[in-house]
Design an enzyme around this catalytic site. Structure first.
Site, PDB file in Angstrom:
ATOM      1  N   ASP A  60       0.853  -1.190   0.000  1.00 30.39           N
ATOM      2  CA  ASP A  60       0.000   0.000   0.000  1.00 30.39           C
ATOM      3  C   ASP A  60       0.889   1.241   0.000  1.00 30.39           C
ATOM      4  O   ASP A  60       1.913   1.271   0.683  1.00 30.39           O
ATOM      5  CB  ASP A  60      -0.862   0.081   1.276  1.00 30.39           C
ATOM      6  CG  ASP A  60      -1.788  -1.109   1.423  1.00 30.39           C
ATOM      7  OD1 ASP A  60      -2.194  -1.654   0.395  1.00 30.39           O
ATOM      8  OD2 ASP A  60      -2.082  -1.490   2.573  1.00 30.39           O
ATOM      9  N   ASP A  74       0.547   7.983   8.008  1.00 22.22           N
ATOM     10  CA  ASP A  74       0.820   6.587   8.366  1.00 22.22           C
ATOM     11  C   ASP A  74       2.165   6.501   9.088  1.00 22.22           C
ATOM     12  O   ASP A  74       2.308   5.842  10.117  1.00 22.22           O
ATOM     13  CB  ASP A  74       0.921   5.704   7.107  1.00 22.22           C
ATOM     14  CG  ASP A  74      -0.425   5.376   6.478  1.00 22.22           C
ATOM     15  OD1 ASP A  74      -1.396   5.154   7.218  1.00 22.22           O
ATOM     16  OD2 ASP A  74      -0.485   5.331   5.231  1.00 22.22           O
ATOM     17  N   GLU A 113       1.529  -2.718  11.223  1.00 20.91           N
ATOM     18  CA  GLU A 113       1.136  -2.854   9.813  1.00 20.91           C
ATOM     19  C   GLU A 113       2.117  -2.122   8.898  1.00 20.91           C
ATOM     20  O   GLU A 113       2.299  -2.501   7.750  1.00 20.91           O
ATOM     21  CB  GLU A 113      -0.266  -2.253   9.651  1.00 20.91           C
ATOM     22  CG  GLU A 113      -0.843  -2.382   8.275  1.00 20.91           C
ATOM     23  CD  GLU A 113      -2.039  -1.454   8.101  1.00 20.91           C
ATOM     24  OE1 GLU A 113      -3.152  -1.917   8.389  1.00 20.91           O
ATOM     25  OE2 GLU A 113      -1.865  -0.286   7.715  1.00 20.91           O
ATOM     26  N   GLU A 114       2.765  -1.090   9.400  1.00 26.94           N
ATOM     27  CA  GLU A 114       3.635  -0.263   8.564  1.00 26.94           C
ATOM     28  C   GLU A 114       5.051  -0.819   8.402  1.00 26.94           C
ATOM     29  O   GLU A 114       5.834  -0.269   7.644  1.00 26.94           O
ATOM     30  CB  GLU A 114       3.708   1.166   9.119  1.00 26.94           C
ATOM     31  CG  GLU A 114       2.380   1.904   9.049  1.00 26.94           C
ATOM     32  CD  GLU A 114       1.758   1.930   7.649  1.00 26.94           C
ATOM     33  OE1 GLU A 114       2.510   1.988   6.656  1.00 26.94           O
ATOM     34  OE2 GLU A 114       0.521   1.845   7.557  1.00 26.94           O
ATOM     35  N   ASP A 142      -2.355  -1.320  13.924  1.00 25.55           N
ATOM     36  CA  ASP A 142      -2.539  -0.570  12.673  1.00 25.55           C
ATOM     37  C   ASP A 142      -2.561   0.890  13.123  1.00 25.55           C
ATOM     38  O   ASP A 142      -3.591   1.387  13.577  1.00 25.55           O
ATOM     39  CB  ASP A 142      -3.864  -0.980  12.010  1.00 25.55           C
ATOM     40  CG  ASP A 142      -4.168  -0.161  10.756  1.00 25.55           C
ATOM     41  OD1 ASP A 142      -3.373   0.731  10.419  1.00 25.55           O
ATOM     42  OD2 ASP A 142      -5.211  -0.425  10.121  1.00 25.55           O
ATOM     43  N   LEU A 166      -2.548   3.757  11.744  1.00 22.80           N
ATOM     44  CA  LEU A 166      -3.456   4.700  11.086  1.00 22.80           C
ATOM     45  C   LEU A 166      -4.322   3.922  10.112  1.00 22.80           C
ATOM     46  O   LEU A 166      -3.829   3.426   9.099  1.00 22.80           O
ATOM     47  CB  LEU A 166      -2.612   5.755  10.360  1.00 22.80           C
ATOM     48  CG  LEU A 166      -3.242   7.115  10.178  1.00 22.80           C
ATOM     49  CD1 LEU A 166      -4.328   7.102   9.140  1.00 22.80           C
ATOM     50  CD2 LEU A 166      -3.801   7.685  11.495  1.00 22.80           C
ATOM     51  N   ASP A 167      -5.572   3.793  10.459  1.00 18.67           N
ATOM     52  CA  ASP A 167      -6.504   3.053   9.611  1.00 18.67           C
ATOM     53  C   ASP A 167      -7.393   4.025   8.839  1.00 18.67           C
ATOM     54  O   ASP A 167      -7.927   4.966   9.433  1.00 18.67           O
ATOM     55  CB  ASP A 167      -7.377   2.140  10.480  1.00 18.67           C
ATOM     56  CG  ASP A 167      -8.466   1.468   9.673  1.00 18.67           C
ATOM     57  OD1 ASP A 167      -8.112   0.606   8.845  1.00 18.67           O
ATOM     58  OD2 ASP A 167      -9.644   1.822   9.850  1.00 18.67           O
ATOM     59  N   GLU A 175      -5.880  -5.952  11.895  1.00 21.06           N
ATOM     60  CA  GLU A 175      -7.235  -5.393  11.759  1.00 21.06           C
ATOM     61  C   GLU A 175      -8.314  -6.407  12.133  1.00 21.06           C
ATOM     62  O   GLU A 175      -9.153  -6.140  12.997  1.00 21.06           O
ATOM     63  CB  GLU A 175      -7.455  -4.893  10.314  1.00 21.06           C
ATOM     64  CG  GLU A 175      -6.586  -3.690   9.977  1.00 21.06           C
ATOM     65  CD  GLU A 175      -6.503  -3.375   8.484  1.00 21.06           C
ATOM     66  OE1 GLU A 175      -6.345  -4.316   7.683  1.00 21.06           O
ATOM     67  OE2 GLU A 175      -6.592  -2.186   8.118  1.00 21.06           O
TER      68      GLU A 175
HETATM   69  P1  AHG Z   1      -5.376   1.159   5.956  1.00 21.48           P
HETATM   70  O1  AHG Z   1      -5.619   2.623   5.812  1.00 21.48           O
HETATM   71  O2  AHG Z   1      -4.882   0.776   7.324  1.00 21.48           O
HETATM   72  O3  AHG Z   1      -4.540   0.585   4.839  1.00 21.48           O
HETATM   73  O4  AHG Z   1      -6.781   0.411   5.870  1.00 21.48           O
HETATM   74  C1  AHG Z   1      -7.714   0.768   4.904  1.00 21.48           C
HETATM   75  C2  AHG Z   1      -8.754  -0.312   4.851  1.00 21.48           C
HETATM   76  C3  AHG Z   1      -9.911  -0.150   5.789  1.00 21.48           C
HETATM   77  O5  AHG Z   1      -9.817   0.808   6.753  1.00 21.48           O
HETATM   78  C4  AHG Z   1     -11.080   0.127   4.881  1.00 21.48           C
HETATM   79  O6  AHG Z   1     -12.229  -0.448   5.386  1.00 21.48           O
HETATM   80  C5  AHG Z   1     -10.660  -0.446   3.577  1.00 21.48           C
HETATM   81  O7  AHG Z   1      -9.272  -0.323   3.537  1.00 21.48           O
HETATM   82  C6  AHG Z   1     -11.269   0.273   2.411  1.00 21.48           C
HETATM   83  O8  AHG Z   1     -10.880  -0.351   1.241  1.00 21.48           O
HETATM   84  P2  AHG Z   1     -11.609  -0.080  -0.159  1.00 21.48           P
HETATM   85  O9  AHG Z   1     -11.227   1.296  -0.575  1.00 21.48           O
HETATM   86  O10 AHG Z   1     -11.057  -1.151  -1.073  1.00 21.48           O
HETATM   87  O11 AHG Z   1     -13.095  -0.259   0.050  1.00 21.48           O
HETATM   88 MN    MN Z   2      -6.303  -0.378   8.321  1.00 14.86          MN
HETATM   89 MN    MN Z   3      -3.072   1.497   8.353  1.00 15.46          MN
END
Ligand code: AHG
Ligand code: MN
Ligand code: MN
Length: 321
Positions: free
Chosen positions: A55, A61, A84-85, A105, A107-108, A271
Site C-alpha cells: 500500500d 501513516d 502494519e507499517e 494498525d 493509522l486506519d 485489523e
Molecule cells: P489502511 O488505511 O490501514 O490501509 O486500511 C484501509 C482499509 C480499511 O480501513 C477500509 O475499510 C478499507 O481499507 C477500504 O478499502 P476499499 O477502498 O477497497 O473499500
Molecule cells: Mn487499516
Molecule cells: Mn493502516
C-alpha cells in the site's frame, strides 16, 4: 464520569493499564495533528514509500507509526511490537523483561486523511509466548484471537474516542481535548442483535461469491413490518469508522474476497483479529465467511483475510448456506 485511568485501575492489572496509558498519550498527539489538518506537523499527502503489503504510505501513516512506537517503548511494559507499517516485528531491547506484545494498525483509513474524514488506530495486546528476558519471537504475534487479552481502537472524528475491552465487555471513552483526558461515556456496550446498516464496497459486487450476492440482494429488498426498507447501505472506507457506526446502530461490515484480492484487503493480525475480539465483547461476532476469526491460526504477520463482522441476526443471515 469515570476517567480512563480510574477505570483501568479497577478493571485490569497495572501493566495493562500502563499500555493503555501509552496509547492514550500517543492518541493525544495524533488527535491534535489530525484536527489541525496540516496546519501543524507535515502530515498530509503521500510519503512516497510503500508498506509491506504494497500500500502507498501516507505521511500520517509514518507519523502515527513513530508516535505510537515511541509511546509504547517508553511505557516499559511492552517487550515488542508488530506494526502494519513495518515488514518485521521489533523487539524493544530496553523492555525485554516485559510480558506483553502489541499488534497495531497505527493509522486506519489512509485514503480519508486528506479529505478530513474520520480515521483511526487499531491495536491488540497479547501475553508473549517467548521467554521473558529474551528477544520477542514471531510466535508472540501469530497468536489466535482467542488468546488476545485486550484490544481497542481510537477514532479520530468529530470527537476523538477510545473504545476498548480487557475481556470484560466493551467500553467507550471520549477525549476531553483541553484536559487531555478520556472519560467513559458508554459502559458495557452491546450492539443491537439486528441492525440497520450494511457496509461493503459494492463496486466489487460482480466478484462476490453467490452467497454474498444473495445477502446483498436480501438487504436491498428486505422490508420491515410497516413495509418500509429495513436496511440501508453506509460505507466510509475506514474500518474503524464503519465498525463504530455499526456497533452503535447495529449492522454488518464485510470486506470479502474479490477477484483482484482473493483474501480480501484487510490484515488478519492488525485489523481482523482485534476487531473480531471487540465485536465479540459486544454480543456480535466475526468470521472470514466460513470460520470464526478468533479461532484462526495466523501464519504470517501481514496475511490478509476476508472479514464479515457485526450484529448476530445479519451475520447469521450472511453465513446461511
Ligand atoms: P489502511 O488505511 O490501514 O490501509 O486500511 C484501509 C482499509 C480499511 O480501513 C477500509 O475499510 C478499507 O481499507 C477500504 O478499502 P476499499 O477502498 O477497497 O473499500
Ligand atoms: Mn487499516
Ligand atoms: Mn493502516
Amino acid at each position: 464520569m469515570t476517567e480512563l485511568n480510574n477505570f483501568l485501575s479497577t478493571e485490569t492489572t497495572p501493566e495493562i493499564a500502563k499500555i493503555f496509558g501509552a496509547i492514550e498519550k500517543a492518541s493525544f498527539i495524533l488527535s491534535k495533528e489530525v484536527g489541525y489538518q496540516g496546519l501543524g506537523a507535515d502530515i498530509l499527502g503521500a510519503d512516497g514509500g510503500e508498506n509491506s503489503t504494497g500500500d502507498a504510505q501516507q505521511k500520517l501513516d509514518v507519523y502515527a507509526d513513530n508516535v505510537f512506537e515511541r509511546a509504547l517503548r517508553s511505557s516499559g511494559v511492552i517487550a515488542g511490537w508488530a506494526s502494519e507499517e513495518s515488514e518485521k516485528f521489533v523487539t524493544f531491547e530496553e523492555n525485554k523483561d516485559a510480558q506483553y506484545v502489541i499488534v497495531i494498525d497505527p493509522l486506519d483509513g489512509s485514503s480519508n486523511i486528506d479529505v478530513n474524514v474520520s480515521i483511526g488506530t487499531i491495536f491488540g495486546i497479547y501475553k508473549r509466548v517467548s521467554k521473558v528476558g529474551a528477544p520477542v519471537t514471531l510466535n508472540d504475534f501469530l497468536q489466535k484471537g482467542s488468546h488476545m487479552i485486550a484490544a481497542g481502537y481510537v477514532l479520530y472524528s468529530v470527537s476523538t474516542q477510545m473504545v476498548l475491552s480487557t475481556g470484560h465487555g466493551l467500553h467507550v471513552f471520549t477525549l476531553e481535548q483541553w484536559k487531555k483526558s478520556y472519560h467513559r461515556v458508554l459502559d458495557h456496550v452491546h450492539t443491537p442483535q439486528d441492525g440497520k446498516v450494511y457496509s461493503i464496497n459494492e463496486v466489487n459486487f460482480d466478484d462476490f461469491d453467490p452467497k454474498l450476492k444473495r445477502f446483498i440482494q436480501y438487504c436491498r429488498d428486505k422490508k420491515n413490518e410497516k413495509g418500509k426498507r429495513q436496511y440501508t447501505g453506509r460505507y466510509i472506507g475506514s474500518l474503524v469508522s464503519d465498525f463504530h457506526r455499526n456497533l452503535l446502530k447495529g449492522g454488518i461490515y464485510v470486506y470479502p474476497a474479490t477477484g483482484e484480492a482473493p483474501q480480501g484487503k484487510l490484515r488478519l493480525v492488525y485489523e481482523c483479529i482485534p476487531m473480531a475480539y471487540l465485536i465479540s465483547q459486544a454480543s456480535g461476532y466475526a468470521t472470514n465467511g466460513v470460520d470464526d476469526i478468533l479461532k484462526l491460526q495466523p501464519t504470517e504477520l501481514h496475511q490478509k483475510s476476508p472479514l464479515y463482522l457485526g450484529s448476530k441476526v445479519m451475520m447469521d443471515e450472511v453465513m446461511k448456506d
